[in-house]
Motif scaffolding. Structure first.
Motif, PDB file in Angstrom:
ATOM      1  N   UNK A 104      77.041  60.504   9.911  1.00  0.00           N
ATOM      2  CA  UNK A 104      77.850  59.557   9.128  1.00  0.00           C
ATOM      3  C   UNK A 104      78.804  58.781  10.034  1.00  0.00           C
ATOM      4  N   UNK A 105      79.125  59.352  11.228  1.00  0.00           N
ATOM      5  CA  UNK A 105      80.072  58.655  12.118  1.00  0.00           C
ATOM      6  C   UNK A 105      79.386  58.063  13.342  1.00  0.00           C
ATOM      7  N   UNK A 106      78.064  58.190  13.426  1.00  0.00           N
ATOM      8  CA  UNK A 106      77.327  57.707  14.606  1.00  0.00           C
ATOM      9  C   UNK A 106      77.183  56.183  14.560  1.00  0.00           C
ATOM     10  N   UNK A 107      77.337  55.537  15.726  1.00  0.00           N
ATOM     11  CA  UNK A 107      77.238  54.070  15.758  1.00  0.00           C
ATOM     12  C   UNK A 107      75.826  53.590  16.115  1.00  0.00           C
ATOM     13  N   UNK A 108      74.972  54.525  16.498  1.00  0.00           N
ATOM     14  CA  UNK A 108      73.601  54.142  16.844  1.00  0.00           C
ATOM     15  C   UNK A 108      73.480  53.507  18.218  1.00  0.00           C
ATOM     16  N   UNK A 109      74.403  53.826  19.151  1.00  0.00           N
ATOM     17  CA  UNK A 109      74.372  53.190  20.479  1.00  0.00           C
ATOM     18  C   UNK A 109      73.233  53.724  21.355  1.00  0.00           C
ATOM     19  N   UNK A 110      72.687  54.893  21.043  1.00  0.00           N
ATOM     20  CA  UNK A 110      71.591  55.529  21.767  1.00  0.00           C
ATOM     21  C   UNK A 110      71.896  55.961  23.194  1.00  0.00           C
ATOM     22  N   UNK A 111      73.176  56.036  23.543  1.00  0.00           N
ATOM     23  CA  UNK A 111      73.541  56.543  24.867  1.00  0.00           C
ATOM     24  C   UNK A 111      73.047  57.984  25.029  1.00  0.00           C
ATOM     25  N   UNK A 112      73.144  58.765  23.953  1.00  0.00           N
ATOM     26  CA  UNK A 112      72.696  60.166  24.007  1.00  0.00           C
ATOM     27  C   UNK A 112      71.210  60.242  24.372  1.00  0.00           C
ATOM     28  N   UNK A 113      70.431  59.329  23.825  1.00  0.00           N
ATOM     29  CA  UNK A 113      68.994  59.327  24.107  1.00  0.00           C
ATOM     30  C   UNK A 113      68.732  58.917  25.557  1.00  0.00           C
ATOM     31  N   UNK A 114      69.480  57.912  26.021  1.00  0.00           N
ATOM     32  CA  UNK A 114      69.274  57.415  27.389  1.00  0.00           C
ATOM     33  C   UNK A 114      69.483  58.510  28.434  1.00  0.00           C
ATOM     34  N   UNK A 115      70.455  59.416  28.203  1.00  0.00           N
ATOM     35  CA  UNK A 115      70.767  60.415  29.229  1.00  0.00           C
ATOM     36  C   UNK A 115      69.998  61.724  29.028  1.00  0.00           C
TER      37      UNK A 115
END
Ligand SMILES: Cc1cc2nc3c(=O)[nH]c(=O)nc-3n(C[C@H](O)[C@H](O)[C@H](O)COP(=O)(O)OP(=O)(O)OC[C@H]3O[C@@H](n4cnc5c(N)ncnc54)[C@H](O)[C@@H]3O)c2cc1C
Ligand code: SF4
Ligand code: SF4
Ligand code: SF4
Length: 464
Positions: free
Chosen positions: A55-66
């Motif tokens: 609910x608070x995630x912005x969808x930036x996908x930094x987590x996926x990139x790393x």
């Protein structure tokens, strides 16, 4: 899918469907460490897998990139960091020197996983001011915790290997972002993969100077393995006892459970591996070809052959050679060069056959089947010419058999029958050597080959 997702009100993030739901997470903590909104967390008492408050995630996908769970380009990165004095071996990675040795502090040597080189080297680096802090993994409430410290006592207390997932990057990344510094850290290959991905994405992390003391890595297990290991000893865990160590006491050490009155029970390494590896190792570990930690400055492991308390050390960079020499000159550690036969018999050689080849074969099969798997850039055919296809059949079937035993009613049955779990674990761990008659067949094969060789050389001699 939540209602909010279904209605398109929440951003789509890739890490959940592409890594977490596909069982590819190795629990390194990189995603938690980089998330700008702090919506990710890991609670090792529940699972090594991150929880997301979407609910608070912005969808930036930094987590996926790393995230290293989806693989990382080992060959490309090794190519960038090698120099001319480093020899490149297709199955062992970059090598400057093969060393073996031990700590000259008897207490560290006794309590360490192998010979105590990692602990003594870090103490030396702190003492001589070559680093500001080190990252070590200690234990707190039966679970491993990462500590960024310059306190020698904390380093001493953190001696020994922890064979469960350790989200060390959740602590390290924010700390070094806040305050860059010179550090040394012990790392498994996937933790290092996550660190390297984070450094690519977050320029501020490049301001820290990091010496990487890599560990050879066969696997880690989820923490419910402790329940089953304890059950084979007749203990109810958690409840009856605290878990304190995976490799307590003289080499190779034992898993140790301590009772409130101070008494303890132990299960030696080899039978506990039987329970833990086939039944509880992470899926991601079965698909991991990077057991040799090629991206580290050095890789440390067990000598295995002869089973003594020495640390095998592959120096991969100039810096590794220099810091080890300085610790030896300071009288902290004893080191000697390894002979070719020692290299051939120990983990350096083993890891390519028991980890790299199987993982490359399995990933190729999963790709063919259109199933999720981590992506690496090793050239399987160049590494194992002619062997990959044939061996793939064996390694894929062993993987499938293992996961069949871990599924459905078999899982429930084995959890309720710890002794049977141990026996099936032993069968799977040493498979195919555990097939009745297998050892005899192999011995016969060797005898026939030797006999053939004798006959051929006899006729050659007669002809001459
Ligand atoms: C998960 C795992 C799997 C391994 N698999 C193999 C293998 O298959 N074959 C093999 O030969 N060797 C393996 N090793 C390496 C081996 O167990 C020793 O860690 C290595 O030989 C160094 O021994 P030492 O006595 O010099 O280290 P020690 O002096 O005992 O110090 C070990 C250091 O490692 C750190 N550490 C412990 N656990 C972790 C962790 N999970 N992540 C990051 N740092 C950690 C501790 O903080 C400590 O500082 C593995 C290690 C780990 C952690
Ligand atoms: S997508 Fe961005 S905000 Fe959302 S969890 Fe990942 S890093 Fe955090
Ligand atoms: S970054 Fe690490 S902890 Fe996060 S999902 Fe990927 S593998 Fe798991
Ligand atoms: S085997 Fe590979 S994926 Fe598993 S913990 Fe070790 S480095 Fe990570």
């Amino acid at each position: 899918m939540s209602n909010a997702h279904a209605q398109g009100r929440l951003p789509k993030i890739r890490i959940r469907p592409e890594v977490i739901d596909k069982n590819l997470c190795c629990g390194c903590g990189a995603c938690v460490g980089v998330c700008p909104t702090g919506v990710l967390s890991i609670d090792l008492n529940k699972s090594h897998v991150p929880l997301i408050d979407e609910s608070k995630c912005t969808g930036c996908d930094l987590c996926y990139d790393v995230c290293p769970g989806r693989g990382y380009p080992v060959a490309k990165w090794v190519g960038l960091q090698r120099d001319e004095a480093t020899r490149m071996f297709v199955d062992r990675g970059p090598v400057r020197k093969y060393l073996m040795g031990h700590s000259l502090d008897p207490e560290i040597r006794l309590n360490s996983a192998s010979g105590g080189i990692a602990t003594s080297l870090m103490l030396h680096l702190l003492e001589t001011g070559q680093v500001d802090d080190v990252v070590v993994i200690g234990m707190e409430n039966d679970r491993p915790v990462a500590r960024l410290t310059h306190d020698p006592q904390v380093v001493r207390e953190s001696v020994g290997s922890k064979y469960g997932p350790v989200p060390m990057l959740e602590t390290l990344i924010p700390e070094l972002r806040k305050q860059p510094r010179r550090i040394a850290m012990t790392v498994t290959p996937c933790q290092l993969g996550g660190w390297r991905r984070a450094v690519e994405r977050i320029p501020k992390l490049r301001k820290s100077s990091v010496l990487t003391i890599g560990l050879f890595c066969g696997q880690v297990q989820s923490y419910d393995s402790l329940i089953s290991i304890a059950a084979t000893l007749g203990i109810q865990y958690p409840g009856d006892a605290k878990f304190t160590d995976w490799r307590y006491g003289p080499y190779p050490g034992s898993a140790r459970f301590e009772f409130p009155d101070g008494t303890a029970v132990e299960k030696p390494l080899y039978p506990w591996l039987d329970v833990a590896v086939p039944h509880f190792s992470l899926n991601r570990c079965f698909l991991c070809p990077d057991g040799g930690n090629w991206l580290a400055d050095m890789t440390l492991g067990d000598i295995h052959s002869g089973g003594n308390d020495e640390t095998v050390t592959v120096c991969r960079t100039r810096r590794a050679v220099d810091v080890l020499a300085s610790a030896q000159d300071a009288g902290r550690i004893a080191l000697q060069e390894m002979t070719t036969s020692q290299v051939e018999q120990c983990v350096i050689r083993h890891i390519s056959r028991s980890k790299m080849l199987p993982a490359i074969a399995r990933n190729a099969w999963l790709e063919k089947m259109g199933k999720p798997h981590p992506a690496f850039d090793y050239d399987g055919e160049a590494l194992f010419p002619g062997r990959l296809k044939l061996m793939a059949i064996f390694w894929v079937w062993k993987y499938r058999l293992t996961f069949w035993c871990r599924g459905g009613w078999r899982r429930a049955f084995l959890l309720n029958h710890p002794r049977v779990m141990e026996k099936t674990g032993h069968f799977l761990y040493y498979f195919p050597a555990t097939i009745p008659g297998w050892k005899l067949a192999i011995r016969l094969k060797h005898k026939i080959t030797a006999f053939r060789k004798t006959i051929t050389s006899f006729f050659k001699f007669k002809k001459a």
